[in-house]
Design a protein around this motif. Structure first.
Motif, PDB file in Angstrom:
ATOM      1  N   ALA A 217      15.969   2.000  -1.642  1.00 32.60           N
ATOM      2  CA  ALA A 217      14.529   2.259  -2.090  1.00 32.60           C
ATOM      3  C   ALA A 217      14.396   2.582  -3.469  1.00 32.60           C
ATOM      4  N   ALA A 218      14.849   3.892  -4.327  1.00 33.69           N
ATOM      5  CA  ALA A 218      15.031   3.613  -5.875  1.00 33.69           C
ATOM      6  C   ALA A 218      15.346   2.258  -6.351  1.00 33.69           C
ATOM      7  N   ILE A 219      16.095   1.477  -5.915  1.00 32.00           N
ATOM      8  CA  ILE A 219      16.347   0.371  -6.222  1.00 32.00           C
ATOM      9  C   ILE A 219      15.030  -0.745  -6.427  1.00 32.00           C
ATOM     10  N   MET A 220      14.696  -1.202  -5.161  1.00 31.10           N
ATOM     11  CA  MET A 220      13.471  -1.895  -5.187  1.00 31.10           C
ATOM     12  C   MET A 220      12.344  -1.224  -5.731  1.00 31.10           C
ATOM     13  N   THR A 221      11.769   0.163  -5.838  1.00 31.17           N
ATOM     14  CA  THR A 221      10.673   0.894  -6.491  1.00 31.17           C
ATOM     15  C   THR A 221      10.753   1.278  -7.672  1.00 31.17           C
ATOM     16  N   GLU A 222      12.035   1.039  -8.321  1.00 26.35           N
ATOM     17  CA  GLU A 222      11.869   0.716 -10.296  1.00 26.35           C
ATOM     18  C   GLU A 222      11.372  -1.078  -9.700  1.00 26.35           C
ATOM     19  N   ARG A 223      11.923  -1.494  -9.641  1.00 22.16           N
ATOM     20  CA  ARG A 223      11.167  -2.970  -9.644  1.00 22.16           C
ATOM     21  C   ARG A 223       9.642  -3.330  -9.725  1.00 22.16           C
TER      22      ARG A 223
ATOM     23  N   LEU B 115       4.432   1.410  -7.010  1.00 18.11           N
ATOM     24  CA  LEU B 115       4.847   2.300  -5.322  1.00 18.11           C
ATOM     25  C   LEU B 115       6.220   3.143  -6.036  1.00 18.11           C
ATOM     26  N   GLY B 116       5.676   4.211  -4.599  1.00 22.36           N
ATOM     27  CA  GLY B 116       6.677   5.385  -4.638  1.00 22.36           C
ATOM     28  C   GLY B 116       7.093   4.886  -3.866  1.00 22.36           C
ATOM     29  N   SER B 117       8.944   5.246  -2.847  1.00 24.45           N
ATOM     30  CA  SER B 117       8.629   5.378  -1.044  1.00 24.45           C
ATOM     31  C   SER B 117       9.089   6.778  -0.927  1.00 24.45           C
ATOM     32  N   VAL B 118       8.918   7.015   0.351  1.00 17.15           N
ATOM     33  CA  VAL B 118       8.360   8.303   0.458  1.00 17.15           C
ATOM     34  C   VAL B 118      10.004   8.499   2.116  1.00 17.15           C
ATOM     35  N   PRO B 119      10.608   9.175   1.716  1.00 12.18           N
ATOM     36  CA  PRO B 119      11.692   9.365   2.490  1.00 12.18           C
ATOM     37  C   PRO B 119      10.716  10.020   4.557  1.00 12.18           C
TER      38      PRO B 119
ATOM     39  N   LEU C 126       9.426  -0.942   4.781  1.00  9.66           N
ATOM     40  CA  LEU C 126       9.833   0.460   5.586  1.00  9.66           C
ATOM     41  C   LEU C 126      11.561   0.123   5.196  1.00  9.66           C
ATOM     42  N   ILE C 127      12.322   1.177   4.933  1.00 11.08           N
ATOM     43  CA  ILE C 127      13.526   0.341   4.100  1.00 11.08           C
ATOM     44  C   ILE C 127      14.415   1.419   5.486  1.00 11.08           C
TER      45      ILE C 127
ATOM     46  N   SER D  49       1.257  -1.525  -0.119  1.00 14.12           N
ATOM     47  CA  SER D  49      -0.020  -0.001  -0.064  1.00 14.12           C
ATOM     48  C   SER D  49       1.190   0.829   0.502  1.00 14.12           C
ATOM     49  N   ARG D  50       2.180   1.294   1.096  1.00 18.19           N
ATOM     50  CA  ARG D  50       2.841   2.293   1.001  1.00 18.19           C
ATOM     51  C   ARG D  50       4.344   2.099   0.989  1.00 18.19           C
TER      52      ARG D  50
END
Length: 200
Positions: free
Chosen positions: A60-66, A70-74, A132-133, A46-47
């Motif tokens: 996070a960038a590598i994970m959400t690229e796949r 999903l976008g990850s927020v700091p 959560l990363i 979901s988030r």
């Protein structure tokens, strides 16, 4: 309703052995991040949030690229920190760890993790999967929180780089540790960040 929290420690940092407080992922750290992304690619997240530190942000960038949806927020609540300080019930063997740590750092870490628990370790009104990363000590604090252990007990709870910990939060019952530091997605040569080698 089931609220699952997937806690991932960032990938291996380049030159971390030289005491650098932050930095980019090493080539092995990039491979670790790709491996955990592949492992979690089918989860209906979901988030997602990540620590603003570079090693976590790159993970996070590598994970959400796949995971294109999903976008990850700091989140500053996921920053590396010292979650608590020495206390009378703590074994003496842990005392040297706090030698160079100031009371201000401990106070800031305590406040941060109290807010992090209130923000993330809460029931949901619908089935939800959150990613959560973050960092070793932050994940250790969440695990300690699940068990209601003494504050010092986060010490000695360790996570490998890109190891996977899953917590299920329930509304009417205590939270459950589903899995801790799962390394099944990492080949032996990618298992770093632990006090002892994890070859199997």
């Amino acid at each position: 309703m089931a609220h699952y929290i997937y806690l991932v420690r960032h990938g291996e940092q380049l030159d971390a052995e030289y005491g650098l407080p932050d930095g980019p992922l090493s080539p092995r750290g990039v491979r670790q991040a790709r491996a955990i992304a592949e492992r979690l690619g089918g989860v209906p997240f979901s988030r997602a949030w990540h620590s603003p530190l570079q090693r976590a942000e790159e993970t996070a960038a590598i994970m959400t690229e796949r995971m294109p949806a999903l976008g990850s927020v700091p989140s500053a609540l996921l920053m590396d920190c010292i979650p608590s300080g020495p206390e009378p019930s703590m074994p003496a063997a842990f005392e040297p760890f706090f030698g160079g740590i100031t009371p201000q750092e401990i106070e800031a870490g305590q406040a941060q993790m109290a807010d992090a628990v209130d923000e993330f370790l809460v029931p949901a009104r619908e089935d939800r999967h959150d990613l959560l990363i973050t960092h070793n000590f932050v994940i250790a604090w969440f695990v300690r929180e699940v068990f209601g252990a003494p504050a010092w007990r986060w010490l000695g709870i360790n996570q490998a780089n890109c190891g996977l910990t899953i917590i299920r939060v329930r509304s009417a019952k205590p939270p459950v540790l589903v899995t801790h530091n799962d390394l099944g997605h990492l080949a032996p040569e990618l298992r770093t960040g632990m006090p002892a080698d994890q070859p199997f």
